[in-house]
Design an enzyme around this catalytic site. Structure first.
Site, PDB file in Angstrom:
ATOM      1  N   GLU A   8       0.821  -1.215   0.000  1.00 32.29           N
ATOM      2  CA  GLU A   8       0.000   0.000   0.000  1.00 32.29           C
ATOM      3  C   GLU A   8       0.852   1.261   0.000  1.00 32.29           C
ATOM      4  OE1 GLU A   8      -3.791   1.691   2.566  1.00 32.29           O
ATOM      5  OE2 GLU A   8      -3.550  -0.444   2.179  1.00 32.29           O
ATOM      6  N   ASP A 104      -2.972  -3.151   3.056  1.00 35.30           N
ATOM      7  CA  ASP A 104      -3.465  -3.316   4.424  1.00 35.30           C
ATOM      8  C   ASP A 104      -4.531  -4.396   4.484  1.00 35.30           C
ATOM      9  OD1 ASP A 104      -1.786  -1.409   5.370  1.00 35.30           O
ATOM     10  OD2 ASP A 104      -3.315   0.073   5.854  1.00 35.30           O
ATOM     11  N   TYR A 308      -1.631  -4.465  14.022  1.00 32.37           N
ATOM     12  CA  TYR A 308      -2.471  -3.720  13.076  1.00 32.37           C
ATOM     13  C   TYR A 308      -3.449  -2.803  13.804  1.00 32.37           C
ATOM     14  CZ  TYR A 308      -5.531  -2.762   9.125  1.00 32.37           C
ATOM     15  OH  TYR A 308      -6.259  -2.133   8.163  1.00 32.37           O
TER      16      TYR A 308
END
Length: 708
Positions: A8, A104, A308
């Site tokens: 990303e 992600d 995360y």
């Protein structure tokens, strides 16, 4: 054949390339013997704009609404088109035989990758990297257990529906409101009901009527008690009754009719998800939700210290159990060492409040990684946020906080008095927080009696009333929302996701519909009007929450995309029709006292990150300038204070506000014309009354007098 990896961001791509052995750096990718790693710079492809369907839609007009394409098109975003071309060339290389999506691991990350795949028309196989942290170990483990891309098809469909729904509702309603009322008014399926909750609270505050009340506090020698009525309320709204009760109880004796002692146990709080962390960071550190997201992203991506961030789960999975001691060992430094090291000596207690596979969807809770932390490498904000995460993680393995609670009831002269007391038996997890409860104190402002230290008492014991005093107070209106409280309400009503709630709040602030005043959120004059002008269906959270639940069902395979999007199209038609037929009016709330130098229209005042901006509302004009006083480097020749830089029809000039002296600037330069300066100073000086004899003249006269 080589494998292409699509990350990303460049920073993530560099870490993956390093771990996977790709070291040959190019402008838009990194190549190795097996893997070619590139990146997306966020979204490279987005939904086409109305003018991409029909050029006339580039201009906003009420009669063109609603705009509802039967099939939504994609377009390459202009600002990142150079990177799209690079990714496209890599995907079309004949030696690239497979793609690994490493964006992600969430709904939005899946969407941006799939749109690129669709735009390039990729037909070869692709797999999905799904990891929850950016450490070397996590990356290697992730590549060892890649998932088929088709496994995330439902997640992509959910993300696509969300994007298309936002386009159809937000674009159409925003254009309709703006065209109808002649002012930039923004609306959307999440931001409008969020504004609605803030406005509803404002109405409750404005309609609130404060009342004065009394409380009777009774000194019983050993302890103090509070009078309570039959309904348990200690407040007395009749001053005469309070005085009557005071006289009735004064000097009397009473008996302890009830003495209840119970042991209370408070388990440790759950691990953090993003929303809970944003709440605590706002409440304890004063961080905005957006600031928390940004700092947390750096801890995850740059420092690799946390897992995360954009998760909605507060639990861990059973396959993580073996990694927990390693994570504790990594954080057992500095102030955390005495808290974490004792836990490493034995087996960690893993209750259902810590590990529960059934309550984890895409990602587990936010916890530290196995990366050893260097606290001095963190900024002040990173250090504070990391401290919250580490202490919450350590507290998961501590026992409950236990305390004895004593409730005393005294009967005196036919009235009931009460007192409460607490004795801590075991601090438990609160020891990690130096005894703090870490509970939300948002509503902890009542005038009720607080827990106090009570002496040893016996049921049936007689007590004497030494003093009975009246304490007055006033009822308080509901509090305005803090970001922490607003996030709680957004989560409760299903508005947005943990990843989008902070951006929604920032959008409301930047569009001048709400205003931060300290830690509280106030609706602006624009926001107060907008919530009345917006379609009624969008003002409350029920409809939007239902849509979010539908999207979640699509992601789980329990719902279909087509029926959902059809309902969105029908809703867009109804909402636009409601705006078109509205008979309401809008009055700009931010009209300034300044007039546009070009057309003479009263300018509007707008707050920006760089200060106040004055803009001309006349569409044919478009004049704008800073509303702040901009100081120049030029000092006034009279009072020597810095002069203010201004702009008029003849161009830029400087003015001394105390003296009124005005000087023009060169058209081609910001420096002053010296000759013009001297002429203006001379002219200005002649206009002033004589200020007295100069110092030179005084000295000359003194010397002549001395000679005489």
């Amino acid at each position: 054949m080589k494998i292409l990896i699509l990350a990303e961001k460049p920073s993530v791509a560099r870490e993956i390339a390093r771990v996977m052995g790709s070291h040959n750096k190019n402008k838009s990718y990194i190549e190795g013997p097996k893997y070619v790693v590139t990146w997306a710079l966020g979204h490279l492809v987005g939904l086409a704009e109305p003018e991409d369907y029909d050029s006339k839609l580039g201009s906003w007009a009420l009669e063109d609404l609603p705009i509802l394409p039967e099939s939504m098109k994609l377009k390459v975003l202009r600002e990142s088109s150079h990177q799209f071309k690079a990714v496209q060339q890599l995907m079309r290389r004949p030696d690239i035989g497979e793609l690994i999506v490493a964006t992600d691991a969430a709904r939005e990350g899946e969407l941006l990758a799939r749109w690129i795949i669709d735009m390039v028309k990729w037909k070869k196989p692709f797999q999905r990297l799904w990891i929850s942290s950016q450490t070397d170990k996590a990356i290697k483990d992730g590549f060892a257990s890649l998932k088929p891309g088709s496994q995330y098809e439902r997640l992509y469909q959910s993300a696509r529906c969300r994007a298309e729904a936002d386009w159809m509702i937000g674009l159409n309603v925003t254009r309709a409101l703006t065209c109808k009322f002649g002012s930039p008014l923004s609306a959307g399926r999440v931001q409008t009901p969020t504004l609605g909750m803030i406005m509803q609270r404002e109405k409750e505050i404005l309609s609130f009527r404060s009342e004065e009340y009394s409380q009777l506090r009774v000194n019983l020698g050993k302890f103090e008690a509070l009078w309570r009525g039959s309904n348990g309320d200690s407040r007395i709204f009749d001053a005469a009754k309070a005085k009557e009760l005071q006289d009735k109880l004064a000097g009397k004796s009473g008996r302890i009719s009830s003495l209840k002692k119970s042991e209370k146990s408070v388990p440790h709080p759950l691990a953090y998800d993003l929303t809970e962390l944003q709440r605590d960071a706002n409440r304890l550190l004063g961080f905005s939700a957006k600031m928390t997201s940004n700092v947390l992203q750096r801890l995850y991506e740059q420092h690799k210290l946390v897992t995360y961030p954009r998760t909605d789960s507060r639990y861990l999975t059973s396959d993580m159990a073996d990694t927990l001691k390693e994570r504790l060992s990594a954080v057992a430094i500095g102030p955390y060492a005495p808290l974490a090291r004792p836990l490493l000596r034995g087996q960690l207690p893993l209750s259902k409040r810590v590990v529960d596979d059934s309550k984890v969807t895409d990602h587990h809770a936010i916890i530290p990684t196995e990366q050893v932390v260097m606290l001095n490498a963190l900024s002040n904000e990173e250090r504070k946020l990391y401290d919250l995460i580490v202490r919450r993680f350590i507290s998961l393995f501590y026992g409950p906080a236990r305390f004895d609670q004593v409730a005393v009831t005294v009967e005196a002269a036919g009235e009931t008095l009460s007192a409460k007391g607490t004795t801590i038996k075991d601090a438990g997890w609160r020891a990690v927080y130096d005894g703090q409860s870490m509970e939300d104190e948002e509503n902890d402002d009542s005038a009720e009696d607080k827990d106090t230290l009570l002496p040893e008492l016996r049921q049936g014991e007689t007590v004497e009333i030494k003093q009975c005093r009246i304490q007055t107070g006033r009822t308080s209106p509901p509090k305005r929302y803090t970001e922490a409280a607003l996030l709680t309400q957004m989560e409760k009503h299903g508005l947005g996701t943990p990843a989008t709630r902070a951006d929604i709040i920032e959008k409301l602030v930047s569009s001048d519909t709400i205003d931060r005043q300290g830690n509280l959120l106030h609706p602006t004059g624009k926001g107060k009007q907008l919530i009345e002008l917006a379609p009624s269906d969008l003002r409350t959270p029920e409809l939007t929450a239902r849509w979010e639940a539908d999207l979640e069902r699509i992601a789980r395979g329990q719902g279909k995309a087509d029926p959902f999007l059809k309902s969105i199209r029908d809703m867009a038609r109804e909402l636009v029709s409601g705006v078109k037929n509205s008979e309401a009016t809008y009055v700009p709330h931010n009209v300034s006292a300044s007039h546009c130098p070009d057309c003479g229209t009263r300018m509007l005042e707008k707050k920006t990150k760089r200060g106040t901006l004055l803009t001309c509302p006349n569409e044919d004009c478009g004049y704008r300038r800073s509303g702040e006083q901009q100081l120049s480097n030029r000092r006034c020749p009279q009072c020597h204070k810095k002069m203010v830089l201004k702009e008029g029809k003849a161009g830029k000039y400087v003015q001394c506000l105390p003296c009124g002296l005005t000087e023009t600037l060169n058209k081609d330069s910001t420096h002053m014309n010296k000759r013009e300066q001297q002429r203006l100073v001379s002219q200005f000086s002649k206009q002033q009354e004589p200020l007295g004899t100069s110092l030179g003249d005084l000295l000359k006269a003194a010397m002549e007098k001395k000679k005489d």
